[in-house]
Design a protein around this motif. Structure first.
Motif, PDB file in Angstrom:
ATOM      1  N   ASP A  88       0.802  -1.211   0.000  1.00 14.63           N
ATOM      2  CA  ASP A  88       0.000   0.000   0.000  1.00 14.63           C
ATOM      3  C   ASP A  88       0.842   1.271   0.000  1.00 14.63           C
ATOM      4  OD1 ASP A  88      -2.306  -1.534   0.104  1.00 14.63           O
ATOM      5  OD2 ASP A  88      -2.219  -1.692   2.294  1.00 14.63           O
ATOM      6  N   SER A  89       2.147   1.147   0.058  1.00 14.31           N
ATOM      7  CA  SER A  89       2.995   2.330   0.146  1.00 14.31           C
ATOM      8  C   SER A  89       3.010   3.089  -1.177  1.00 14.31           C
ATOM      9  CB  SER A  89       4.422   1.920   0.529  1.00 14.31           C
ATOM     10  OG  SER A  89       5.036   1.238  -0.540  1.00 14.31           O
ATOM     11  N   ALA A  90       3.301   4.384  -1.055  1.00 13.76           N
ATOM     12  CA  ALA A  90       3.365   5.231  -2.252  1.00 13.76           C
ATOM     13  C   ALA A  90       4.461   4.768  -3.198  1.00 13.76           C
ATOM     14  CB  ALA A  90       3.596   6.681  -1.839  1.00 13.76           C
ATOM     15  N   LEU A  91       5.520   4.166  -2.621  1.00 15.70           N
ATOM     16  CA  LEU A  91       6.618   3.662  -3.457  1.00 15.70           C
ATOM     17  C   LEU A  91       6.105   2.658  -4.477  1.00 15.70           C
ATOM     18  CD1 LEU A  91       9.670   3.222  -4.079  1.00 15.70           C
ATOM     19  CD2 LEU A  91       9.648   1.450  -2.313  1.00 15.70           C
ATOM     20  N   ILE A  92       5.168   1.801  -4.054  1.00 16.47           N
ATOM     21  CA  ILE A  92       4.674   0.742  -4.919  1.00 16.47           C
ATOM     22  C   ILE A  92       3.545   1.244  -5.812  1.00 16.47           C
ATOM     23  CG2 ILE A  92       3.548  -1.516  -4.970  1.00 16.47           C
ATOM     24  CD1 ILE A  92       6.536  -1.468  -4.169  1.00 16.47           C
ATOM     25  N   THR A  93       2.542   1.886  -5.217  1.00 13.91           N
ATOM     26  CA  THR A  93       1.345   2.251  -5.977  1.00 13.91           C
ATOM     27  C   THR A  93       1.601   3.345  -7.002  1.00 13.91           C
ATOM     28  OG1 THR A  93       0.709   3.794  -4.215  1.00 13.91           O
ATOM     29  CG2 THR A  93      -0.206   1.565  -4.116  1.00 13.91           C
ATOM     30  N   THR A  94       2.506   4.255  -6.688  1.00 18.65           N
ATOM     31  CA  THR A  94       2.764   5.385  -7.593  1.00 18.65           C
ATOM     32  C   THR A  94       4.192   5.397  -8.119  1.00 18.65           C
ATOM     33  OG1 THR A  94       1.145   6.714  -6.363  1.00 18.65           O
ATOM     34  CG2 THR A  94       2.655   7.895  -7.824  1.00 18.65           C
ATOM     35  N   GLY A  95       5.137   5.255  -7.188  1.00 16.67           N
ATOM     36  CA  GLY A  95       6.538   5.390  -7.568  1.00 16.67           C
ATOM     37  C   GLY A  95       7.033   4.335  -8.533  1.00 16.67           C
ATOM     38  N   LEU A  96       6.631   3.075  -8.305  1.00 19.88           N
ATOM     39  CA  LEU A  96       7.136   1.996  -9.147  1.00 19.88           C
ATOM     40  C   LEU A  96       6.650   2.093 -10.592  1.00 19.88           C
ATOM     41  CD1 LEU A  96       8.889  -0.467  -9.359  1.00 19.88           C
ATOM     42  CD2 LEU A  96       7.034  -1.848  -8.401  1.00 19.88           C
ATOM     43  N   PRO A  97       5.342   2.336 -10.848  1.00 21.34           N
ATOM     44  CA  PRO A  97       4.922   2.523 -12.247  1.00 21.34           C
ATOM     45  C   PRO A  97       5.619   3.693 -12.929  1.00 21.34           C
ATOM     46  CG  PRO A  97       3.019   2.103 -10.857  1.00 21.34           C
ATOM     47  CD  PRO A  97       4.191   2.297  -9.936  1.00 21.34           C
ATOM     48  N   ILE A  98       5.837   4.780 -12.184  1.00 22.25           N
ATOM     49  CA  ILE A  98       6.545   5.933 -12.760  1.00 22.25           C
ATOM     50  C   ILE A  98       7.985   5.551 -13.090  1.00 22.25           C
ATOM     51  CG2 ILE A  98       7.469   8.236 -12.258  1.00 22.25           C
ATOM     52  CD1 ILE A  98       4.929   8.763 -10.626  1.00 22.25           C
ATOM     53  N   ALA A  99       8.619   4.812 -12.160  1.00 25.66           N
ATOM     54  CA  ALA A  99       9.998   4.372 -12.396  1.00 25.66           C
ATOM     55  C   ALA A  99      10.073   3.465 -13.616  1.00 25.66           C
ATOM     56  CB  ALA A  99      10.531   3.644 -11.167  1.00 25.66           C
ATOM     57  N   LEU A 100       9.117   2.539 -13.743  1.00 25.67           N
ATOM     58  CA  LEU A 100       9.110   1.657 -14.910  1.00 25.67           C
ATOM     59  C   LEU A 100       8.903   2.460 -16.190  1.00 25.67           C
ATOM     60  CD1 LEU A 100       9.169  -1.164 -16.166  1.00 25.67           C
ATOM     61  CD2 LEU A 100       6.695  -1.282 -15.833  1.00 25.67           C
ATOM     62  N   ALA A 101       8.026   3.462 -16.131  1.00 22.51           N
ATOM     63  CA  ALA A 101       7.787   4.298 -17.311  1.00 22.51           C
ATOM     64  C   ALA A 101       9.077   4.992 -17.749  1.00 22.51           C
ATOM     65  CB  ALA A 101       6.701   5.329 -17.016  1.00 22.51           C
ATOM     66  N   ILE A 102       9.863   5.466 -16.766  1.00 22.88           N
ATOM     67  CA  ILE A 102      11.138   6.125 -17.084  1.00 22.88           C
ATOM     68  C   ILE A 102      12.109   5.119 -17.703  1.00 22.88           C
ATOM     69  CG2 ILE A 102      13.173   7.261 -16.097  1.00 22.88           C
ATOM     70  CD1 ILE A 102      11.268   8.465 -13.979  1.00 22.88           C
ATOM     71  N   ILE A 103      12.139   3.892 -17.138  1.00 22.07           N
ATOM     72  CA  ILE A 103      13.029   2.855 -17.662  1.00 22.07           C
ATOM     73  C   ILE A 103      12.649   2.482 -19.100  1.00 22.07           C
ATOM     74  CG2 ILE A 103      13.668   0.411 -17.412  1.00 22.07           C
ATOM     75  CD1 ILE A 103      13.405   0.903 -14.331  1.00 22.07           C
ATOM     76  N   MET A 104      11.352   2.306 -19.352  1.00 26.68           N
ATOM     77  CA  MET A 104      10.890   1.953 -20.700  1.00 26.68           C
ATOM     78  C   MET A 104      11.078   3.127 -21.659  1.00 26.68           C
ATOM     79  SD  MET A 104      10.282  -1.144 -20.159  1.00 26.68           S
ATOM     80  CE  MET A 104       9.609  -1.700 -21.729  1.00 26.68           C
ATOM     81  N   PHE A 105      10.949   4.349 -21.147  1.00 28.74           N
ATOM     82  CA  PHE A 105      11.255   5.536 -21.946  1.00 28.74           C
ATOM     83  C   PHE A 105      12.727   5.510 -22.352  1.00 28.74           C
ATOM     84  CE2 PHE A 105      12.953   9.935 -21.844  1.00 28.74           C
ATOM     85  CZ  PHE A 105      12.272  10.469 -22.922  1.00 28.74           C
ATOM     86  N   GLY A 106      13.597   5.141 -21.402  1.00 28.71           N
ATOM     87  CA  GLY A 106      15.025   5.021 -21.709  1.00 28.71           C
ATOM     88  C   GLY A 106      15.286   3.963 -22.758  1.00 28.71           C
ATOM     89  N   LEU A 107      14.530   2.853 -22.687  1.00 24.76           N
ATOM     90  CA  LEU A 107      14.653   1.827 -23.723  1.00 24.76           C
ATOM     91  C   LEU A 107      14.274   2.404 -25.076  1.00 24.76           C
ATOM     92  CD1 LEU A 107      14.957  -1.067 -24.780  1.00 24.76           C
ATOM     93  CD2 LEU A 107      12.635  -1.530 -23.993  1.00 24.76           C
TER      94      LEU A 107
END
Length: 297
Positions: free
Chosen positions: A3-22
């Motif tokens: 339920d933490s913000a890291l998982i619900t919000t931060g992780l999808p944003i981080a993945l989006a940045i990683i896939m953007f880098g790809l």
């Protein structure tokens, strides 16, 4: 942790940045390159999309994993190769251009194969609760995987210099995120960690070695050259576990489903390094023996 913000919000944003880098590392030519080496592309894709899920299914069945852990292994098997595979291929003198092409195609295919394989696994292993990728979650997976890649490719086309400058920072960010999420997922289940490691440690280790070996041996049996075989091995064996972790934690909301990917994300670096060293050393020894057998004039 779920339920933490890291998982619900931060992780999808981080993945989006990683896939953007790809996406920043890809061009349309990377997709067109299929026509130049179709056999190599088809071999690696068949291994990754069809054979790996069958291997994973066999392993979780033989080892009798708990349903959620079994779903996690199947999700891991469905996750695509990532840019780390390109790096390992470069280190061990593989065909990096082939890796880039495979990563590009795999990322598109994964948006379809991940929901299919994961839902089949959930149904087969009768995973409890509301676990499942319904239409809304399938769309979420597609958006997480494909949209940032497309945006990254568009940015590269307009500003190649920016894409080049951003490449290294995004790669570093990817590693940091992977470490944080993997450690976080493991700590989130620390009460059951010893039991989970006993259950999935051996399974994920065998799966990683099987993936690397199939990627290399399958390519060689079908008469691809050594550089293509190394590229195939790294692409098939090194998964984009950040995708699997994000889907497990943010979309499926299950830390237990994330455990196999968290464990694999550690093991794959160790095993891929050892495997790459082994196959390159074996060929170096073979080359040395061949040169010694050359007749002197």
């Amino acid at each position: 942790m779920n339920d933490s913000a890291l998982i619900t919000t931060g992780l999808p944003i981080a993945l989006a940045i990683i896939m953007f880098g790809l996406g920043l590392s890809l061009t349309v030519d990377d997709f067109r390159r299929v026509s130049r080496s179709p056999k190599a592309v088809v071999v690696a894709l068949v291994l990754q999309v069809l054979v790996l899920p069958l291997v994973a299914f066999g392993l979780v069945t033989v080892f009798g994993l708990d349903p959620l852990l079994a779903v996690g292994v199947m999700l891991l098997a469905a996750s695509p190769g990532g840019t780390t595979a390109n790096l390992f291929s470069h280190l061990f003198r593989g065909d990096v251009a082939l890796n880039i092409t495979l990563t590009a195609i795999n990322s598109v295919l994964a948006a379809l194969t991940i929901p299919i394989i994961t839902n089949l696994a959930i149904d087969h292993f009768d995973a409890e609760g509301d676990l499942g990728l319904q239409l809304g979650k399938v769309v979420q997976v597609i958006a997480l995987v494909l949209v940032p890649v497309a945006v990254g490719m568009a940015v590269r086309r307009r500003s190649p210099r920016f894409a080049t400058r951003a490449d290294r920072p995004v790669r570093v960010f990817s590693v940091i995120v992977l470490v944080i999420v993997s450690v976080g997922a493991l700590l989130g289940e620390r009460e059951n960690l010893a039991d989970y490691m006993r259950q999935v440690g051996l399974v994920t280790g065998i799966f990683c070695l099987a993936s690397l070996t199939l990627g290399y041996a399958g390519a060689r049996l079908l008469r691809l050259d050594r550089r293509q075989a190394i590229a195939s091995s790294m692409e098939v064996g090194i998964h984009n576990t950040t995708v699997a972790l994000t889907i497990a934690l943010s979309v499926l909301d299950s830390t237990e489903v994330a455990i196999p990917s968290a464990v694999y994300s550690v093991l794959m670096y160790i095993l891929a390094t050892a495997f790459g060293y082994l196959i390159t050393r074996r060929h170096s020894d073979s080359d040395a023996e061949g040169s010694l057998r050359q007749p002197t004039v």
